[in-house]
Design an enzyme around this catalytic site. Structure first.
Site, PDB file in Angstrom:
ATOM      1  N   HIS A  16       0.827  -1.209   0.000  1.00 26.57           N
ATOM      2  CA  HIS A  16       0.000   0.000   0.000  1.00 26.57           C
ATOM      3  C   HIS A  16       0.861   1.258   0.000  1.00 26.57           C
ATOM      4  CE1 HIS A  16      -4.169  -1.621   0.876  1.00 26.57           C
ATOM      5  NE2 HIS A  16      -3.414  -2.700   0.893  1.00 26.57           N
ATOM      6  N   ASP A 119      -5.495   6.125   2.538  1.00 28.46           N
ATOM      7  CA  ASP A 119      -5.567   4.772   1.997  1.00 28.46           C
ATOM      8  C   ASP A 119      -6.966   4.191   2.217  1.00 28.46           C
ATOM      9  OD1 ASP A 119      -3.786   2.265   1.148  1.00 28.46           O
ATOM     10  OD2 ASP A 119      -5.157   1.591   2.710  1.00 28.46           O
ATOM     11  N   ALA A 350      12.630 -12.392  -4.897  1.00 33.30           N
ATOM     12  CA  ALA A 350      12.887 -12.100  -6.322  1.00 33.30           C
ATOM     13  C   ALA A 350      12.636 -10.627  -6.612  1.00 33.30           C
ATOM     14  CB  ALA A 350      11.959 -12.942  -7.190  1.00 33.30           C
ATOM     15  N   GLN A 352      10.858  -8.795  -8.582  1.00 31.43           N
ATOM     16  CA  GLN A 352       9.771  -9.230  -9.470  1.00 31.43           C
ATOM     17  C   GLN A 352       9.666  -8.409 -10.761  1.00 31.43           C
ATOM     18  OE1 GLN A 352       5.863 -10.702  -7.946  1.00 31.43           O
ATOM     19  NE2 GLN A 352       5.057  -8.910  -9.009  1.00 31.43           N
ATOM     20  N   TRP A 370      -2.978  -7.072  -6.585  1.00 30.53           N
ATOM     21  CA  TRP A 370      -3.284  -6.101  -7.637  1.00 30.53           C
ATOM     22  C   TRP A 370      -2.021  -5.453  -8.207  1.00 30.53           C
ATOM     23  CZ3 TRP A 370      -6.850  -5.996 -10.944  1.00 30.53           C
ATOM     24  CH2 TRP A 370      -7.111  -4.859 -11.724  1.00 30.53           C
ATOM     25  N   SER A 372       0.935  -6.810  -8.484  1.00 30.37           N
ATOM     26  CA  SER A 372       1.551  -7.819  -9.358  1.00 30.37           C
ATOM     27  C   SER A 372       0.759  -7.986 -10.653  1.00 30.37           C
ATOM     28  CB  SER A 372       1.638  -9.163  -8.638  1.00 30.37           C
ATOM     29  OG  SER A 372       2.526  -9.073  -7.549  1.00 30.37           O
ATOM     30  N   GLU A 375       1.673  -5.175 -12.878  1.00 29.42           N
ATOM     31  CA  GLU A 375       3.033  -5.385 -13.410  1.00 29.42           C
ATOM     32  C   GLU A 375       3.018  -6.393 -14.557  1.00 29.42           C
ATOM     33  OE1 GLU A 375       5.994  -6.423 -10.490  1.00 29.42           O
ATOM     34  OE2 GLU A 375       5.736  -4.555  -9.380  1.00 29.42           O
ATOM     35  N   GLU A 391      -7.767  -9.957  -1.234  1.00 25.69           N
ATOM     36  CA  GLU A 391      -8.808 -10.035  -2.279  1.00 25.69           C
ATOM     37  C   GLU A 391      -8.315 -10.799  -3.495  1.00 25.69           C
ATOM     38  OE1 GLU A 391      -6.667  -6.495  -4.089  1.00 25.69           O
ATOM     39  OE2 GLU A 391      -6.420  -8.042  -2.587  1.00 25.69           O
ATOM     40  N   GLN A 392      -7.279 -11.622  -3.322  1.00 31.29           N
ATOM     41  CA  GLN A 392      -6.634 -12.247  -4.484  1.00 31.29           C
ATOM     42  C   GLN A 392      -7.517 -13.272  -5.195  1.00 31.29           C
ATOM     43  OE1 GLN A 392      -2.957 -13.577  -2.724  1.00 31.29           O
ATOM     44  NE2 GLN A 392      -2.362 -11.485  -2.219  1.00 31.29           N
TER      45      GLN A 392
END
Length: 482
Positions: A16, A119, A350, A352, A370, A372, A375, A391-392
């Site tokens: 965040h 936020d 990593a 990423q 979100w 990722s 990206e 929330e994935q």
């Protein structure tokens, strides 16, 4: 006209905070009249926050952006408790009030306080902005579809008196305005399925309805249906300014002593284009030993080259971040590293963004956070979904079913402190997902990902939808400044 100062209040976890700081950089880069103060609260976890802010403050990017670190607050509430975040935010209100008073007193006539940007989980701070007499904006770090879900669930509960927690373990398919397809109850976020947590969570949605505007990390071309549904759900003005990404990741490598990702990039340089499947599950992503073995067998059987970010889970009952294994041999099948030495590499943490940017990467097995997700779209890398927490599961459904951008390994797997899947994803399911991901080279799905990759870059350039939305946001901030 006096310069305008914005006060930003992020949730102090890396995903965040970093996103909000990147948004702050966009604002000050676009308009010289804006300056920003970011108030940093201290959670008892996520030590990366301090190293990130120190590194950022030392960089050139810090012009007209400053951090104020607020004192530690001792809470009796356990971090795994449903009321922890609410209690944590409430305990910081006096500190934030004092910090803003000090700011305004020291400013004299050089600038005026233009508003708060808070936020999505700090909405209780809206009361402070109201008290001080300045507008507040929410920075929403997730998708437009998820914002729609929050608003719709809050109306279901408060206006239609639906008990949202009854969807736990339900096989129902639900109609949600932010999706064109019915949503399976099994992909609802864990937080709405528990009585002690659903109420504080949906309070955020109620407060969001009453603010000046929502700054959201998405773009018009990615989520047209969801964005189109928001006004009907009672959302205020929405500014789609994404994709907002931290693509250099310097802070993490600096904090780790500099060269941690070098051997990874060297290995990737030796691999053919689009040949490597990258497995990475976010800063909180880890698996039990039995699940790790299934992943290993699936990778070996698939025959595809792989780069696997494997992290050690925190001790049972501890709410810590995963860490790297001292030696991954202890958790992998016997002989796995030897048998796959010519095609695979098992790593810990990593870099990423740098990995996704590498031409050797042909697919991404992701937890579907979100940041990722954005990206992977930015770099045009197709995804296989394996959500874990927050929330994935919902994001995975959006990617696979709603947007047709990803293949499914699993959509309803859970590994968070509220609830955990009682099943192991099998070697067959994982191998099937990896093969589908890596071998559907000419598919409609891959074409869509590539098209959206190009659009995600264009929207940020002059005249693009997100560029124009940022201009509107700045104009409104300056116009509504008291």
């Amino acid at each position: 006209m006096a310069n305008a100062e914005l006060v930003l209040v992020p949730t102090p976890v890396t995903g965040h905070l970093v996103s909000m700081v990147e948004m702050a950089k966009l604002l000050v880069d676009r308009d010289p009249r804006l300056s920003i103060t970011i108030l940093i609260m201290k959670l008892p976890i996520d030590s990366e926050v301090d190293s990130y802010t120190s590194s950022f403050a030392a960089s050139m990017a810090a012009a007209r952006i400053r951090f104020i670190h607020l004192p530690h607050v001792n809470l009796d509430t356990k971090i795994s408790s449903g009321s922890f975040l609410t209690d944590f935010m409430e305990s910081y209100k006096p500190h934030i009030k004092r910090a803003v008073a000090d700011l305004t007193n020291s400013a004299a006539s050089t600038w005026r306080l233009a508003g708060f940007v808070i936020d999505m989980f700090c909405t209780t701070m809206i009361e402070l902005a109201d008290e001080i007499g300045v507008p507040s904006y929410v920075y929403f770090t997730s998708s437009a579809a998820f914002l729609g879900l929050m608003l719709h669930l809050q109306s279901l509960q408060d206006e239609q008196h639906v008990d949202i927690t009854e969807f736990k373990n339900s096989v129902a398919e639900l109609d949600f305005p932010s999706f064109a397809h019915p949503l399976p109850a099994k992909v609802l976020p864990s937080v709405v399925l528990f009585k002690e947590e659903v109420q504080p969570f949906l309070e955020h949605a109620k407060r969001i309805r009453a603010i000046k505007g929502i700054i959201i990390n998405t773009f018009d071309e990615l989520e047209p249906h969801a964005l189109g549904s928001l006004a009907g759900l009672g959302a205020p003005m929405v500014y789609t300014v994404g994709p907002i990404l931290n693509l250099n990741e310097e802070t993490k490598t600096k904090a780790d002593g500099g060269g941690r990702g070098d051997d990874i990039m060297e290995w990737l340089n030796e691999q053919p284009p689009s040949s490597v499947v990258f497995l990475c599950f976010g800063s909180r992503g880890s698996f039990r030993d039995d699940q790790v073995k299934e992943i290993a067998y699936a990778l070996e059987r698939s025959g595809h080259r792989f780069l696997w970010s494997l992290r050690q889970p925190p001790s049972k009952g501890k709410y810590d971040l995963p860490r790297d294994y001292t030696d991954p041999v202890e958790v992998l099948p016997e002989g796995f590293l030897d048998r796959t030495a010519s095609v695979g590499k098992v790593i810990g943490w990593a870099p990423q963004a740098a990995v996704l940017a590498h031409p050797a990467i042909g697919g991404f097995v992701s937890h579907c956070g979100w940041n990722s997700t954005l990206e992977s779209i930015w770099f045009g890398v197709a995804v296989a979904t394996w959500p874990l927490y927050a929330e994935q599961q919902f994001n995975a459904f959006e990617l696979v079913v709603e947007l047709g951008l990803a293949v499914e390994i699993k959509m309803d797997y859970r590994r968070d402190f509220r609830m955990e899947s009682d099943f192991v994803v099998t070697v067959d399911e994982i191998e099937g997902g990896i093969k589908k991901l890596m071998e559907d080279v000419g598919s409609e799905r891959r074409k869509k990902v590539k098209e959206l990759s190009e659009k995600s870059r264009k929207v940020l350039t002059e005249g693009g939808s997100s560029y124009l939305a940022l201009d509107r946001l700045i104009e409104d901030i300056l116009n509504y400044m008291p």
